[in-house]
Design a protein around this motif. Structure first.
Motif, PDB file in Angstrom:
ATOM      1  N   ASN A 161      -5.322   8.574  -8.245  1.00 57.71           N
ATOM      2  CA  ASN A 161      -6.175   8.070  -7.157  1.00 57.71           C
ATOM      3  C   ASN A 161      -6.042   6.566  -6.997  1.00 57.71           C
ATOM      4  N   GLU A 162      -4.891   6.036  -7.389  1.00 55.01           N
ATOM      5  CA  GLU A 162      -4.644   4.605  -7.222  1.00 55.01           C
ATOM      6  C   GLU A 162      -4.735   4.177  -5.768  1.00 55.01           C
ATOM      7  N   ASP A 163      -4.532   5.114  -4.837  1.00 50.33           N
ATOM      8  CA  ASP A 163      -4.552   4.796  -3.405  1.00 50.33           C
ATOM      9  C   ASP A 163      -5.937   4.846  -2.781  1.00 50.33           C
ATOM     10  N   SER A 164      -6.973   5.060  -3.584  1.00 52.58           N
ATOM     11  CA  SER A 164      -8.335   4.948  -3.053  1.00 52.58           C
ATOM     12  C   SER A 164      -8.536   3.541  -2.495  1.00 52.58           C
ATOM     13  N   THR A 223       1.831   1.912  -3.539  1.00 49.84           N
ATOM     14  CA  THR A 223       0.690   2.455  -4.269  1.00 49.84           C
ATOM     15  C   THR A 223       0.488   3.924  -3.936  1.00 49.84           C
ATOM     16  N   SER A 224       0.629   4.278  -2.659  1.00 49.72           N
ATOM     17  CA  SER A 224       0.486   5.679  -2.246  1.00 49.72           C
ATOM     18  C   SER A 224       1.550   6.550  -2.892  1.00 49.72           C
ATOM     19  N   SER A 257       0.830  -1.205   0.000  1.00 50.55           N
ATOM     20  CA  SER A 257       0.000   0.000   0.000  1.00 50.55           C
ATOM     21  C   SER A 257       0.866   1.257   0.000  1.00 50.55           C
ATOM     22  N   ALA A 258       2.053   1.186   0.626  1.00 49.19           N
ATOM     23  CA  ALA A 258       2.950   2.344   0.618  1.00 49.19           C
ATOM     24  C   ALA A 258       3.454   2.633  -0.791  1.00 49.19           C
ATOM     25  N   ASN A 286      -2.452  -5.221  -1.945  1.00 43.99           N
ATOM     26  CA  ASN A 286      -1.645  -4.534  -0.933  1.00 43.99           C
ATOM     27  C   ASN A 286      -0.470  -5.384  -0.472  1.00 43.99           C
ATOM     28  N   ALA A 307       0.485   7.062  -6.544  1.00 41.98           N
ATOM     29  CA  ALA A 307      -0.674   7.940  -6.669  1.00 41.98           C
ATOM     30  C   ALA A 307      -0.305   9.392  -6.382  1.00 41.98           C
ATOM     31  N   LYS A 308       0.433   9.630  -5.303  1.00 39.88           N
ATOM     32  CA  LYS A 308       0.811  11.003  -4.944  1.00 39.88           C
ATOM     33  C   LYS A 308       1.690  11.625  -6.022  1.00 39.88           C
ATOM     34  N   ASP A 341      10.149   2.495   0.652  1.00 40.96           N
ATOM     35  CA  ASP A 341       8.860   3.021   0.205  1.00 40.96           C
ATOM     36  C   ASP A 341       8.950   4.322  -0.574  1.00 40.96           C
TER      37      ASP A 341
END
Length: 525
Positions: free
Chosen positions: A324-327, A240-241, A237-238, A338, A244-245, A288
């Motif tokens: 918005n991949e981290d939605s 992915t965040s 998930s990190a 994840n 996205a960011k 990350d």
């Protein structure tokens, strides 16, 4: 994979019956929307309870208003061998019929929440489990039951429609004046399947995020699952965040406002953001703040087209990077798991597909099934059952029916670019944009996940737009989409829902958060 003659005969007969009845229901002498049957839900239940209609013994009971659903008469029945359906009849019928499609591999009748808006508007509604019972992630019916496979593929909707029209007519004393279909994901595929194979069944179809290219997108799922399962490919998930960011930082403001949604995706090119800019030094995972070469290979697999041998339609358009991949209901849920690919929904769907349609072996290892197009006969058989890729929909067009396509701009389950390909193929087939505009619309909702959710405005009344188009010849233009508070239904913000390929560009005052919530401060560009 063909059913036996005796079992398929009743299905085929029902389809013919559906087509005949639908001709009476659509454009016949009862086509008068001012006429309203006066039966209440209670009276409709009393009329239908215990009756056998269309070969199904019916049970009926009034369901009190609850949550989003108003009071209605719930009618249940089974068409042999095991096609379960539900018809919902409102207190005040508007004279029309609405069919709500399913999702995944179906296996259960969709919840009334999917029909609540139509019921509130006075529509009688119908749905089914598509002819088998089980998890929407389980395709084992296709291995063991050819009739169930045919019903899931294309026959369940027209089969249930025959009985639904008879039941509604019996309950209210008149044929439905119009019949519409609405569905998302597999439900969107079912909608396009009926446009293509049963063009006389519905006066209008709403196909949201349609899973129409079964061979292509399942193959893409398989390819990306293998990339994630490769050494070093796991995507936490990190990670992915981070991705996205990085996309948001580069592209969010390209639509005129920094609001957490990249609405102008066409401008978010590799020149604006290149995933390679996140590469870890030396290509090995160092934490990350970067992506390894194996993780960049996952991004490449996900965002590039997948093309397979056997047919020009055996393909899948890659996903766009959205920011918005981290939605919570986006990339982690559908693609990466994840960090554990075997929990991701794309993995689970392709796994059951390999086992039950292609390898036809419940013990097959889908990650070792390579190449995807190794068994052409199996791919062709699955396509014949499930693909709705035919862009020649002239019979549907010729009878004056209308089609609305919709896709969430942040859909990590099914690529919006696939729906754009189908739309463009239809435009080309009918002779250009002007001809297509007479019967078809396509909307992309920025920041919206698969069917709903995400940070974007995910609520829009496409059914009213479709009905106005069919009954009043008022073609829809820019619509309004809203983001509702899940707790109380209050409107949090609005956006224009623009016709493809336009997007909502902010034109209001700068640095005004309240102004940015109003659709009137955006223009479709």
């Amino acid at each position: 994979m063909k059913p036996t003659r005796s079992r398929s005969a009743s299905v085929g007969s029902a389809v013919v019956t559906a087509s005949i009845i639908s001709l009476s229901a659509c454009g016949g002498s009862n086509d008068n929307d001012a006429v309203r049957a006066s039966s209440t839900a209670q009276q409709a239940c009393a009329t239908l309870s215990g009756k056998t209609i269309g070969g199904a013994a019916l049970t009926a009971a009034v369901v009190p208003a609850s949550g989003p659903a108003p009071t209605y008469c719930k009618v249940n029945g089974t068409l042999a061998p095991k096609l379960n359906f539900e018809i919902r009849l409102p207190d005040s019928w508007n004279g029309k019929l609405h069919y709500a499609g399913g999702g995944g591999y179906n296996g259960a009748i969709p919840d009334v929440a999917l029909s609540a808006s139509a019921l509130k508007q006075g529509y009688a509604t119908a749905s089914s489990d598509s002819g088998h019972q089980g998890s929407l992630l389980d395709a084992s019916f296709a291995l063991t039951d050819p009739t169930a496979a045919q019903l899931f593929g294309s026959l369940s909707v027209p089969t249930v429609m025959a009985t639904a029209i008879e039941a509604v007519t019996a309950a209210y004393g008149q044929l439905p004046s119009k019949s519409y279909y609405e569905g998302c994901s597999n439900g969107g595929r079912e909608g396009l399947m009926n446009v293509q194979r049963y063009p006389k069944l519905f006066d209008g179809v709403i196909a949201r995020a349609p899973a129409y290219n079964w061979v292509g997108f399942m193959g893409a799922f398989n390819r990306t699952a293998k990339a994630l399962a490769a050494p070093g490919g796991a995507f936490t998930s990190a990670k992915t965040s981070l991705l996205a960011k990085s996309v948001r930082d580069a592209c969010d403001g390209l639509d005129g406002v920094v609001d957490g949604v990249v609405s102008n995706q066409s401008a978010c090119t590799s020149a604006a953001f290149n995933p390679a800019s996140l590469r870890c030094a030396g290509g090995t995972d160092t934490g990350d703040t970067c992506l390894s070469d194996a993780q960049l290979a996952v991004v490449s697999s996900w965002t590039t087209d997948a093309v397979f041998a056997g047919s020009p339609t055996f393909r899948n358009a890659g996903w766009s990077l959205t920011g918005n991949e981290d939605s919570p209901t986006a990339m982690g849920l559908w693609v990466t798991g994840n960090g554990n690919v075997t929990t991701a929904l794309q993995y689970l769907f392709q796994d059951t597909t390999v086992k039950n349609y292609l390898a036809r072996d419940p013990s097959a290892n889908s990650l070792a099934y390579s190449p995807w197009d190794q068994n052409q006969s199996a791919l062709s058989a699955m396509a014949a059952l499930n693909d709705a890729t035919n862009s020649n929909i002239q019979p549907f067009v010729d009878r004056g029916a209308k089609l609305i396509l919709w896709h969430g701009g942040n859909d990590a389950a099914l690529s919006k670019n696939n729906t754009a390909e189908y739309y463009n193929n239809v435009v080309s087939k009918v002779g250009g944009q002007s001809a297509a505009d007479a019967f078809m619309r396509f909307y992309i909702a920025p920041g919206v996940d698969h069917c709903a959710g995400g940070p974007g405005a995910d609520t829009a009344d496409l059914l009213t737009a479709l009905d106005n188009w069919v009954t009043n010849k008022a073609a829809p233009g820019t619509l309004t989409a809203q983001k509702l508070d899940p707790a109380n239904g209050a409107v949090q913000f609005e956006r224009p829902l623009c016709q493809y390929p336009k997007y909502p560009r902010y034109t209001g005052p700068a640095n005004d958060a309240n102004a940015a919530k109003l659709a009137s401060n955006y223009a479709c560009s």
